[in-house]
Structure formats: structure tokens, C-alpha cells
Design an enzyme around this catalytic site. Structure first.
Site, PDB file in Angstrom:
ATOM      1  N   SER A 287      62.354  -7.167  78.118  1.00 13.43           N
ATOM      2  CA  SER A 287      62.863  -7.658  76.839  1.00 13.43           C
ATOM      3  C   SER A 287      63.161  -9.152  76.888  1.00 13.43           C
ATOM      4  O   SER A 287      64.158  -9.622  76.334  1.00 13.43           O
ATOM      5  CB  SER A 287      64.117  -6.884  76.431  1.00 13.43           C
ATOM      6  OG  SER A 287      64.184  -6.754  75.028  1.00 13.43           O
TER       7      SER A 287
ATOM      8  N   SER B  87      65.824  -5.632  69.865  1.00 11.02           N
ATOM      9  CA  SER B  87      64.576  -5.870  70.595  1.00 11.02           C
ATOM     10  C   SER B  87      63.536  -4.768  70.446  1.00 11.02           C
ATOM     11  O   SER B  87      62.438  -4.897  71.008  1.00 11.02           O
ATOM     12  CB  SER B  87      64.879  -6.077  72.089  1.00 11.02           C
ATOM     13  OG  SER B  87      65.431  -7.357  72.296  1.00 11.02           O
TER      14      SER B  87
ATOM     15  N   LYS C  26      60.116  -5.992  69.525  1.00 11.05           N
ATOM     16  CA  LYS C  26      59.054  -6.471  70.414  1.00 11.05           C
ATOM     17  C   LYS C  26      57.857  -5.526  70.461  1.00 11.05           C
ATOM     18  O   LYS C  26      56.774  -5.934  70.893  1.00 11.05           O
ATOM     19  CB  LYS C  26      59.621  -6.723  71.799  1.00 11.05           C
ATOM     20  CG  LYS C  26      60.629  -7.879  71.840  1.00 11.05           C
ATOM     21  CD  LYS C  26      61.105  -8.150  73.246  1.00 11.05           C
ATOM     22  CE  LYS C  26      62.062  -9.337  73.302  1.00 11.05           C
ATOM     23  NZ  LYS C  26      63.393  -9.045  72.752  1.00 11.05           N
TER      24      LYS C  26
END
Length: 360
Positions: free
Chosen positions: A192, A135, A138
Site C-alpha cells: 500500500s 487504500s 489502489k
């Protein structure tokens, strides 16, 4: 047929309790047929005769599609990606252990600590290794969203295309949830939220394919030569980078005020349907008064291990910390604390120069 066999078994039991018996053929057929969810046991009596009586009564429920759907609905209430909150006392008490060269023992397999202002590398290990980044992706997702200049006040909806079919992670953003683009971006960066990141990409001009292409173009524009993206969430291990590249990506992300704000917010309450839901930051360090953090992002999938990237102010210097493939639930956070303690123990000189560089 099943009802007939069950009737024979019940009649047989009643007759045996009364001292009677069925013909052997009928009793045998009843015993052989049985039924799901039931069992029998033999109990010895004072006579030679043994009586078969039912064990604990059980009820067998037929599994239907509706039952499966209800079970799935209950399961997805808790996100599988949600990070545990570490007590502040445990963070502060992380021990600092040094090796023979005076460098801290870290449990992340690849890492980089760099003075953002000067570019000097303070500490590193396998900083050119190309690994899955989970993640951490992101951060790039957010930069592409903000570069597009789409209205942050526009509402976008979660649809079936946002459900994680790769890892099976859950989400509190149920199908049909409508939030503004700003709220989706906030949840993607702070908590997240995979569905939020996916929805942002789907509502990009040209859809998700165009969005991923823009992510890779942006990576080249900011000098990331060892980085590749295949999706906007990081759920696929095909999203890869190196500690050196991630340090550049964190530095670029730090130029966006909203990314700085959203990645360091400790919590946010969002109304979804008729209920108010609390979303917390996946990096517990943002809640610690001992840290001054400018940018933060965690990541985890099995292939990537536990990852953490931050821009933090240490000894009045902006320091970028990249920790990849850490081998324990709390180890990436503990590694960051060890780095902070090690730098503070050595004083400003270590932060301001390349002294203490580790070559492994």
C-alpha cells in the site's frame, strides 16, 4: 547584552561563594535576564543567607532548517501506513460468537460476503452505505495502469509531487527513487505504498488529472454506481464506495493476473539506492496456510476506519469478503477469520446459496 548579563551572573555566583556580594541592582538585573534552557533553585544553608545555584546543566540547541530536515528524514524511514503483523496463532484463535439468529458477531460497521460465481449474498450489513474506502482505491489504480498498456519495464521516479501533504504519511521511497513501473505497482498493491501509487498516476498520459478521470470512467464501465475517486492513493476521504460496489470491483480486479499475484505476495525485497529494503503485505492472512486468497487489499485512514477486501476460496467456492469501517487495529482480520469459521461450520450449503443472509 546577553553576554554581559551572563557575565554578571557568573561573577555574582563566584563572589557569593567566596562570601562577597554584588550591588543589589546588578544582581537583580542578572537574575531577571536569565537564559533559555537553564533554571535556578534556592538551597538553604546554616546561615540566614540563601544561595542561588544552577540546577542541572542543560544545553540549548538552536533549531535550524537543517536539523528539522534531518529529523524529517529519520521520521520518514518508517511508513506510518505500515500494518502490524499479527501472529498466526492469534489469527487462528479468533473466537466465533453468534447472535440469536446464528449469525457471527462482526466488528466492521458495514460488510458483504458474496458467492462470486452465483452472486448470492451470504451475509451483509449496510451493504449500500457509501463510505470512504482508503487504500482499497489502489485496486482501481492498478486496473487503470494495466489498461493503459504502458511498459512495465520503464523506470519512473518519485518526486515532490508524490509526497503526502494531506495525512503526512511517510515512505521508504525517498525523493529521486527510481523503480520500474512493475515494481511501483507491486509495492502499491502489496504494501500500500502511497508514493508508488502517486508516481504511477503522474506518469500516466495526461498526468494525475487524466488518471483520476480514467478511474471514474472505469468504475462506470464495471457497473460501480456508488463509487467516486478523487486521487489514486485513497488518502482523501473523497474516495468513496459501498460494500456492494467494492464486491464488483474485487471481482473485476480478480481478472488481472498481475493484481492477483501482487496483492497476495507476502513480501518483496527491493533495492533502493545502495540498500535492500523488505516490503511486506499489509494483510497478514496471505501468510496463513489456512487461507487460499486470490485478491487482497487493505485500507486505512481515520475517516474510513480499517477496511479489507478479499477474494478467497472457501469450501471450494470463490467468496468475496468486503469489510468496511472496522473499529480496531486487528478487528478486520479477526472478522474475516470469524466469517471463514462460520461458513465452514455450516458446510457447503451456506456458501452455495443465499441462506443466512443478514438484513440490517
Amino acid at each position: 547584552m546577553k553576554f554581559r548579563n551572563l557575565a554578571i551572573a557568573m561573577i555574582s555566583l563566584a563572589m557569593m561563594q567566596a562570601g562577597w556580594s554584588l550591588p543589589a541592582s546588578a544582581a537583580t538585573r542578572a537574575a531577571a535576564s536569565g537564559s533559555e534552557g537553564t533554571a535556578t533553585k534556592t538551597v538553604k544553608k546554616s546561615t540566614r543567607r540563601s544561595v542561588s545555584v544552577p540546577a542541572k546543566k542543560t544545553v540549548t540547541k538552536r533549531v535550524t532548517r537543517k536539523a528539522v530536515a534531518r529529523q524529517e528524514a529519520r521520521r520518514i524511514k518508517v511508513s506510518l501506513r505500515r500494518e502490524p503483523v499479527i501472529p498466526e496463532a492469534s489469527i487462528d484463535n479468533t473466537p466465533l460468537q453468534l447472535d440469536a439468529a446464528g449469525l457471527p458477531h462482526l466488528r466492521s460497521s458495514a460488510f458483504l460476503v458474496m458467492n462470486q460465481n452465483t452472486g448470492h449474498v451470504i451475509l451483509e450489513r449496510k451493504s449500500d452505505s457509501v463510505l470512504p474506502i482508503a487504500s482499497i482505491t489502489k485496486l482501481m489504480t492498478a486496473m487503470v495502469v494495466l489498461d493503459a498498456g504502458q511498459s512495465l519495464a520503464e523506470e519512473i521516479a518519485i518526486s515532490e509531487g508524490d509526497i503526502d501533504m494531506l495525512k503526512g504519511t511517510g515512505s521508504r521511497l525517498s525523493l529521486g527513487t527510481r523503480l520500474t513501473r512493475e515494481e511501483m505497482l507491486h509495492l502499491a498493491l502489496m504494501s500500500s505504498e502511497n508514493r508508488a501509487a502517486s508516481a504511477l498516476a503522474r506518469h500516466y498520459p495526461g498526468g494525475e488529472a487524466a488518471f483520476v478521470a480514467a478511474m471514474n470512467v472505469k468504475a462506470r464501465m464495471i457497473g460501480l454506481t456508488e463509487t467516486h475517486f478523487s486521487d489514486p492513493t485513497g488518502l482523501t476521504p473523497e474516495n468513496v464506495s459501498s460494500p456492494h460496489d467494492l464486491a464488483r470491483m474485487v471481482s473485476a480486479a480478480a481478472t488481472y493476473p498481475l493484481i492477483r499475484e501482487f496483492t497476495t505476495t507476502s513480501e518483496r525485497y527491493v533495492q533502493i539506492g545502495s540498500r535492500m529494503h523488505r516490503f511486506g503485505n499489509t494483510n497478514s492472512l496471505v501468510r496463513s496456510p489456512d487461507w487460499e486468497i486470490g485478491v487482497s487489499k487493505t485500507g486505512y485512514i481515520r475517516e474510513a476506519g480499517r477496511c479489507l477486501v478479499m477474494q478467497a476460496w472457501l469450501l471450494k467456492q470463490p467468496v468475496i469478503i468486503v469489510l468496511m469501517d472496522s473499529d480496531g487495529r486487528y478487528s478486520r482480520t479477526a472478522d474475516a477469520v470469524r466469517i471463514k469459521k462460520w461458513l465452514e461450520a455450516a458446510g457447503p450449503q451456506r456458501v452455495a446459496t443465499a441462506a443466512g443472509k443478514e438484513n440490517i
